[in-house]
Design a protein around this motif. Sequence first.
Motif, PDB file in Angstrom:
ATOM      1  N   HIS A   1       1.178  -1.434   0.287  1.00 44.72           N
ATOM      2  CA  HIS A   1       0.252  -0.260   0.198  1.00 44.72           C
ATOM      3  C   HIS A   1       1.102   1.272   0.262  1.00 44.72           C
ATOM      4  CE1 HIS A   1      -3.126  -2.089   0.905  1.00 44.72           C
ATOM      5  NE2 HIS A   1      -3.110  -3.023   2.046  1.00 44.72           N
ATOM      6  N   ARG A   2       0.153   2.081  -0.631  1.00 45.89           N
ATOM      7  CA  ARG A   2       0.905   3.138  -0.644  1.00 45.89           C
ATOM      8  C   ARG A   2       1.122   4.132   0.831  1.00 45.89           C
ATOM      9  NH1 ARG A   2      -2.298   8.438  -0.458  1.00 45.89           N
ATOM     10  NH2 ARG A   2      -0.477   9.474  -1.725  1.00 45.89           N
ATOM     11  N   HIS A   3       2.514   4.722   1.214  1.00 40.14           N
ATOM     12  CA  HIS A   3       1.803   4.890   2.375  1.00 40.14           C
ATOM     13  C   HIS A   3       1.626   7.018   2.160  1.00 40.14           C
ATOM     14  CE1 HIS A   3       5.326   3.154   4.264  1.00 40.14           C
ATOM     15  NE2 HIS A   3       5.002   2.203   4.162  1.00 40.14           N
TER      16      HIS A   3
ATOM     17  N   GLY B   1       5.199   9.278   5.259  1.00 33.78           N
ATOM     18  CA  GLY B   1       6.739   9.164   4.803  1.00 33.78           C
ATOM     19  C   GLY B   1       7.763  10.858   5.562  1.00 33.78           C
ATOM     20  N   ARG B   2       6.804  11.951   5.487  1.00 32.41           N
ATOM     21  CA  ARG B   2       7.325  12.751   6.417  1.00 32.41           C
ATOM     22  C   ARG B   2       8.101  12.446   7.735  1.00 32.41           C
ATOM     23  NH1 ARG B   2       3.102  17.147   3.672  1.00 32.41           N
ATOM     24  NH2 ARG B   2       3.865  16.849   1.281  1.00 32.41           N
TER      25      ARG B   2
ATOM     26  N   TYR C   1      16.374  12.579   9.131  1.00 34.73           N
ATOM     27  CA  TYR C   1      17.276  12.614   8.611  1.00 34.73           C
ATOM     28  C   TYR C   1      17.611  14.496   8.811  1.00 34.73           C
ATOM     29  CZ  TYR C   1      15.509   9.258   5.254  1.00 34.73           C
ATOM     30  OH  TYR C   1      14.676   8.285   4.266  1.00 34.73           O
ATOM     31  N   LYS C   2      18.850  14.400   8.449  1.00 31.55           N
ATOM     32  CA  LYS C   2      19.369  15.779   9.559  1.00 31.55           C
ATOM     33  C   LYS C   2      21.089  15.761   8.670  1.00 31.55           C
ATOM     34  CE  LYS C   2      16.748  16.662  13.433  1.00 31.55           C
ATOM     35  NZ  LYS C   2      16.315  15.415  14.088  1.00 31.55           N
TER      36      LYS C   2
END
Length: 74
Positions: free
Chosen positions: A6-8, A13-14, A20-21
């Motif tokens: 299934h798509r998220h 996702g965000r 992520y830094k």
Amino acid sequence: MPKVKHRHSKARGRKRRTHYKADAPVGVKCTHCGKTKKPSQVCPYCGYFKGVQVMKIETIEERKERRDAKRTRP
Ligand SMILES: [Zn+2]
């Protein structure tokens, strides 16, 4: 290979990407002038690399003079 069922959502996702830094830029001290510079590169402040001057750094006044000399030429 596993397949995505299934798509998220955009939010999912965000939320994942909030971890992520970007790393802080690496800087080392110049052995000649002591200012912070990039590693393995010529110091942009004094033009020294590994204790040897490899570049001449112009002062603002020298740069202005050079620019003006160029402009006055016919
Ligand atoms: Zn330096």
